[in-house]
Each structure stands twice: as C-alpha cells, then as structure tokens.
Design an enzyme around this catalytic site. Structure first.
Site, mmCIF file in Angstrom:
data_model
loop_
_atom_site.group_PDB
_atom_site.id
_atom_site.type_symbol
_atom_site.label_atom_id
_atom_site.label_comp_id
_atom_site.label_asym_id
_atom_site.label_seq_id
_atom_site.Cartn_x
_atom_site.Cartn_y
_atom_site.Cartn_z
ATOM 1 N N GLN A 25 0.790 -1.094 0.039
ATOM 2 C CA GLN A 25 0.015 0.034 0.006
ATOM 3 C C GLN A 25 1.056 1.166 0.048
ATOM 4 O O GLN A 25 1.728 1.323 0.601
ATOM 5 C CB GLN A 25 -0.715 0.115 1.393
ATOM 6 C CG GLN A 25 -1.799 -1.145 1.301
ATOM 7 C CD GLN A 25 -3.192 -0.810 0.509
ATOM 8 O OE1 GLN A 25 -3.178 0.156 -0.243
ATOM 9 N NE2 GLN A 25 -4.243 -1.581 0.751
ATOM 10 N N SER A 26 0.569 2.191 -0.786
ATOM 11 C CA SER A 26 1.544 3.283 -0.914
ATOM 12 C C SER A 26 1.874 4.094 0.070
ATOM 13 O O SER A 26 3.072 4.351 0.532
ATOM 14 C CB SER A 26 0.953 4.221 -2.160
ATOM 15 O OG SER A 26 0.985 3.489 -3.351
ATOM 16 N N THR A 27 0.785 4.429 1.037
ATOM 17 C CA THR A 27 1.087 5.400 2.304
ATOM 18 C C THR A 27 0.602 4.532 3.512
ATOM 19 O O THR A 27 -0.135 3.634 3.367
ATOM 20 C CB THR A 27 0.361 6.548 1.852
ATOM 21 O OG1 THR A 27 -1.028 6.353 1.954
ATOM 22 C CG2 THR A 27 0.912 7.327 0.778
ATOM 23 N N GLY A 66 3.414 1.001 2.914
ATOM 24 C CA GLY A 66 3.614 2.166 3.209
ATOM 25 C C GLY A 66 4.784 3.141 2.531
ATOM 26 O O GLY A 66 5.248 3.961 2.765
ATOM 27 N N HIS A 67 5.137 2.505 1.303
ATOM 28 C CA HIS A 67 6.226 2.767 0.447
ATOM 29 C C HIS A 67 5.369 3.443 -1.042
ATOM 30 O O HIS A 67 4.651 2.213 -1.377
ATOM 31 C CB HIS A 67 7.223 1.933 0.286
ATOM 32 C CG HIS A 67 8.136 2.132 1.335
ATOM 33 N ND1 HIS A 67 9.140 3.226 1.576
ATOM 34 C CD2 HIS A 67 8.327 1.125 2.518
ATOM 35 C CE1 HIS A 67 9.607 2.787 2.769
ATOM 36 N NE2 HIS A 67 9.236 1.552 3.318
#
Ligand SMILES: [Zn+2]
Length: 700
Positions: A25-27, A66-67
């Site tokens: 997940q991106s953030t 989170g990246h």
C-alpha cells in the site's frame, strides 16, 4: 480483460519453485484505512494454492507497506523480490494488479526481463502471464505503460483539484498549534484556554520586546513551556508541552494563519533526482516570498493578531536580521578566524560560532547555540589566535616534505598489500566459477527422467551461483584505494610543492580565504575543549585520523597585568628597612618591571604595598610600630579613626586641613597622628554614622 487459458502456462517446474506474493500500500494512511485492498492482496495466497503451489512454497513479501511504488528506492521488499526472481528461486510472482508491482516503467521492464530470463510467471487476479512468450510480454509492457500513465493522470487531476480547492480556501492542511478545525470544518481558536494563552503570550511579548530571542528569554526565565498539538498518528489531538525554542517563535511570527489569513504555497519543494535514482537529498524545500504566495485570503478565520500587526512583525523581524541574504553561514569569509565553519564544541558537540574582538584582529570561538535558541548559558568561549596558530602549525607539519615522504612510502606499502589482496580475491572468484561450471555440467549430464537427482544437482548449481554473487558483492564492498600519489612523477611534484608551502602560507599576500580553503581540504573539523590552564584541540583530518594538541589558555586581561610574584616578595623584604622611594630605585636597578611593563616609581610601590597589605617602613622607630602607636606616642590613622569614631579618609582630611596634628614621612605615606585627651573630647562623634557625616560637612 481478455480471458486466457492459464492452466498450461503453470508447469511443474514452476510449482517446484516458490510463489512470491507481493503486497503493498503506498502510504501509511492507505495501510491504516484501506484494509479491504490489503485483505484482497493477501487473498492471493488462496489463488496460488488453487493454481497448485504447496502452502510451504508460498511466500508473502509485505515489507513495502507504506512505500510509494513510484520508484524502487527504499522499497526493500521489491528489491528482495527482484533478487529472488534473479536467483531463479521464484516460480511465479503474484500481485493484485500485475502493473502495481512497480509503478515506474524502468523498474517494471527490468522485472519482466529478469522474469523472462529465469522463466518466472507473473500472475494477477485477471490472468497468468508468461514473460518468455512474446504476446504476454507485449501485454505486460503495455500494462506497465498504462499504469504509469494512470499514475500521471491521477496526480495531475489530484493536483488540479487541490489548487482549485486552495484558491477558495477550502483545502485543508494541518493548522498551527492554537488553531483547530471545528466540526463544521472551519478554523477556530483552540478550545484549550492554556494553549490559547501561550500563543497570545508569545505574540504580546514580541510586541513589547525588541526581538524574538527576548521572547525565548522570558519563557526560559520563568520556566514556562510551550504547547504542540499533535496531528495524525495514534496520538492525534494530544497536546505536549516543551521549552520554547527560537526557531519556534520565528515560525509563529512568520505564520500568517495566526493573523486569520489563509495561505497556500508558502514553501516549494524541488526534487533533486530522476525517478528511480538513489536520492542523496530528499528534495530541497524553499520558502516562497510573501509577495509570491499563490493563494492568500486575509480574514479567512479568526486570528490572534490583525493582518496589519502581522505585516509589521515581518518588517521588524527583517530589520532584526544581521546577516544579509547572500551571506550564508558556512561560506568562507574574509575574517581572520582560520577555523570558521569547522570548529566544534568539545563539551556538547555543537558547532561553535566566531566572534571578533579588538576590531576584528582577534577571533573568539563561542559555543552559544543553547544561548541563541533556548536563552540558556553560553557553553564555552575562548580566544582563537593561539588555537589558529597551533592548527596551522599542525597542518604545515603534516605537509612537511619528510612527513610526506613517509606517508607516501606508507601508501606504497598499503597499495602493495591491496594488490596482493586483489589477487587473492581473484583466485577465490575463479575457483567459485570453476565449481559452478562443474555443477552445471553435472546437472546437464543427468537424464531428464531422473527428476529427483536433477533437482538436487540444480540446487547445488544454484548455491554455487549464489556463492559467486556473494564473492562479487564482497569484492565491490571492499574499500578502494586511491593510488593517485603512487606515480613517481606525481610524487616529485608534490614534494616540490611542499617545500614552498610554509613560505606561501605565511606570505602576507596570501588571502585568508585561500588558507581556509587549504585547511578545509585536509581537515574535517576541530573540536575545542577549554580546561583550567590549557585548551585541548582535537583535529579530525579528512582521512578520519585524529591529532590531539594542547595550547596554553590565554591569560585574562587582569591576569596579564598582574605583578610578578617575585617583585611582591622583594617589596615585602625591602619594606622592612627602606622607604617606598628607595624600593622603587632598587627594583629599577635590579631590572624588575611592573605588571604593565613600566619602570617602578614611588607611587607604584606605594599602591603595591596597599594592594598586598605590606606595612611601610618608619624611619623613627621601626620596631615599635606594632599596636598602632609609635615610640613617639603618635598613632596610625586607623587607630585615630577608631578613637574619634570617624572614617580613615576623614582623619586624612583633618590632617591635611590642620585640624589634627599629623605627620607623613613622604607624600602618600601613612599619617601618624598626635592625639591628646582634649582633641579626643572635642572631635569625637557620637556613634550614629549619618549624623557624624553631616557634622563633618558642616565643619567644612
Ligand atoms: Zn558547547
């Protein structure tokens, strides 16, 4: 999506290897709130099982939660995935949408190429892709391009929406402490009365005091703390109290939101690297000047101060600045302080600043960041001229030809060692390659039906390949040697230069900035620590070697003017049977000089005797001076003052004016007074001091 018959694509040799499931997940906000997507991503485990992988052969890679997928940098999970695929351990890579594996096209193509080389499948919810097949590769490439384009469109649409919202003051971002959003999404004062008071206090104090530092000083003097309201995270909305810092005061004074204005675009961040490149710096954020703010809406919400007050504060802060714009700290400057910019405090480790004494001729190094930021005490400060001299000495010493000769011989030795080591590594690598080749031949030689043996041999071959990779990595990680100084011609030139260096260094025509520049090439920093009698210097060279020196601590001005103790002892001895005038003559003949370096006079000797409480010589009856009375019955001024209940200075006045019968052996020598009972009765004052002073002045 087109339907595909994926069953024949998944072959037994794929199932023998691992299935890697990549979850991202991106953030962190997505990780926290978009749990449905995460659950779907983890569901891929079921899909892998359906396709025939054994549960122990399924690995989930979820380090990258989170990246952002915009680049592979910082995503260890993705790097790990690529490594696993590259080593041929992976039979398939599963991801929710294949293109989500990597958003940036360069990462994506690299992954597909590696998958093609190692015959690894790419699987998502829609299908199974075999990168070794042309049509699947085309499709995967297309998906990657689409994904990147989608990201771009998404970003520009979001940014457009953001700017539109900002233009009407509706874009929400973190309000500064003291302002909060109410349930109707309007900015209002913080409901916490204490927080409000703290903000008001800062603004009021700045209104009354000359500078932002004075505000910090006030807070520090009264042990007041300042609030911060946390935003986001598990402690969202909590208030923590900390000492107020100078930078915080400046941030408050520069923040237009406290004046009720809505501003968007106060800072601008510029990325300093290409997408996918290893970023050395995160990006540079710069302040935008108020006249260039893109969106400014005064009177947007209630403010602690008015807009006029805010602008007035900006002008005052601007006036308070001492450094002009172009004069940034860290740039080499003309001043004589040699260590400017590279000096550190040995007590607290902070950077020390430079101040100039005596019209800029003498540098002083000061550790005052605690003072500047928190209105605390200056940690330490010291005169810099002798420190500079010692560092310059150490520098020239290090560059002396003989020293260089030794250093270069050492480099030769190290280089020889390094070459030996290189050779050693080369041999190790060759052996590993040879063994891998053997393993490969063994594997190739086995009959295809004999799968069990084949698998063991294949694993062995893989291990050999991994061994080669490990050795190659170790070789690259070894520190490389700079062999530039080894060439004989180069060496001769350096030595010739070193001969003249001392002369060039001390030449008056050499600009101070050039000296500082040379110093900076060789010295990383200098740490100073002031002791009782000495100052300790630790020079850290660019090579990380360290030289520790000590210089005597410079005398304070009063120490520098103190009379030589030998002179005091001599005066003590001479005063027993010489007058001040005789002592002065004798000292002068013996070659002594006063603390300021002048010749001794009678006055200086008298002053010296007073300072060190040395009794003067009485020519009449030297032995009987004790007890305040001389042999002739005259008493000292002190005794007379006690008897008459007045000050010694009054006695001197009365002797001078003739009211008392006093004699002196020389001008400025002590008075000797003849007291009779009548005089005592006539002049004695009652014990009340105030009254006696009045009467003395009335007598005059
Ligand atoms: Zn310090």
């Amino acid at each position: 999506m087109m339907t595909q018959s994926f069953v024949p694509k998944v072959r037994p040799d794929h199932l023998d290897r691992l299935a890697h499931i990549y979850v991202r997940q991106s953030t962190m906000i997505q990780v926290r709130e978009n749990t449905a997507s995460t659950a779907r991503q983890y569901d891929l485990v079921g899909r892998a099982r359906d396709l025939g992988w054994l549960p122990e052969r399924i690995q989930v890679i979820d380090q990258d939660q989170g990246h952002s997928g915009a680049s592979a940098v910082g995503r260890d999970g993705f790097q790990h995935l690529v490594a696993q695929v590259g080593l041929g351990r992976s039979g398939a890579v599963l991801s929710l949408e294949a293109s989500r594996l990597a958003r940036s096209c360069s990462d994506w193509y690299r992954l597909i190429e590696i998958c093609a080389l190692t015959d690894t499948l790419v699987i998502d919810e829609d299908g199974v892709y075999d990168p070794t097949q042309y049509s699947d590769r085309l499709l995967l490439g297309f998906l990657g391009t689409m994904s990147e384009a989608e990201l771009h469109l998404l970003r520009s649409r979001l940014l457009g929406g953001k700017l539109k919202k900002a233009s009407s003051g509706q874009l929400r971002f973190r309000p500064p402490t003291g302002l909060v959003y109410d349930p109707e999404r309007r900015i209002v004062f913080d409901p916490d009365e204490q927080v409000q008071q703290a903000i008001r206090l800062v603004l009021d104090l700045f209104d009354q005091s000359p500078s932002a530092l004075a505000v910090v000083q006030h807070f520090a003097d009264h042990h007041l703390q300042f609030p911060t309201r946390l935003w986001g995270g598990s402690r969202h909305g909590q208030v923590i109290w900390r000492p107020l810092s100078h930078s915080r005061v400046l941030a408050i004074l520069h923040n237009p939101q406290y004046a009720g204005a809505y501003v968007y675009g106060r800072t601008k961040t510029r990325l300093l690297c290409l997408p996918g490149e290893e970023p050395r710096v995160k990006g540079r954020t710069r302040q935008v000047r108020p006249e260039d703010w893109p969106f400014l809406i005064p009177g947007h919400h209630p403010g602690y101060i008015t807009w006029d007050q805010f602008q007035q504060n900006q002008r005052r802060l601007d006036d308070n600045r001492t450094l002009p714009d172009e004069d940034r700290r860290g740039a080499l400057r003309e001043g004589v302080a040699l260590l400017q910019g590279i000096v550190r405090c040995g007590r607290c480790g902070r950077r020390m600043s430079v101040r100039y004494l005596k019209n800029g001729s003498v540098p002083s190094y000061e550790c005052n960041s605690v003072h500047t930021h928190y209105a605390g005490k200056t940690c330490q400060s010291m005169r810099g001229d002798e420190i500079d001299a010692a560092v310059a000495q150490a520098l020239l010493e290090a560059l002396r030809p003989a020293q260089l000769e030794v250093s270069m011989a050492a480099i030769d030795q190290v280089a020889a060692h390094a070459r030996q080591l290189d050779h050693q590594w080369q041999l190790t690598l060759e052996r590993a390659r040879y063994e891998a080749e053997l393993a490969r031949r063994r594997f190739m030689g086995v009959e295809p039906e004999n799968r069990l043996v084949g698998r063991t041999l294949e694993r062995e071959w893989n291990e050999r390949l991994a061994e080669i990779e490990r050795i190659e990595r170790d070789v690259t990680l070894r520190p490389t040697l700079t062999s530039r100084l080894v060439h004989p011609e180069e060496r001769r030139r350096v030595l010739a230069l070193a001969q003249d260096l001392s002369k060039v260094w001390h030449a008056p025509a050499t600009p101070q900035t050039a000296r500082k520049q040379l110093l900076g090439y060789l010295i990383k920093d200098v740490t100073l620590c002031r002791g009782d009698t000495t100052i300790q210097l630790a020079i850290r060279w660019q090579t990380e070697a360290c030289t520790v020196l000590e210089v005597p601590r410079p005398k304070r001005s009063y120490e520098a003017r103190r009379t030589n103790p030998a002179v005091v002892a001599r005066v003590k001895l001479l005063a027993q049977d010489h007058t001040d005038h005789q002592i002065a003559t004798l000292l002068d003949q013996e070659g002594y000089r006063s603390g300021t370096g002048s010749r001794f006079t009678q006055n200086i000797v008298t002053q010296l005797r007073y300072s060190y409480s040395i009794m003067s010589y009485c020519p009449e009856a030297p032995a009987a001076c004790a007890g305040g009375y001389r042999a002739d019955g005259r008493c000292s001024a002190k005794t007379a003052a006690e008897m008459l209940n007045v000050n010694v200075s009054t006695i001197a006045d009365w002797c001078q004016s003739g009211s008392l019968d006093g004699i002196q052996s020389a001008p400025y020598a002590p008075w000797w007074i003849k007291l009779t009972p009548e005089i005592i009765v006539g002049l004695r004052k009652p014990t009340r001091r105030t009254w006696s002073r009045q009467s003395v002045s009335s007598e005059k």
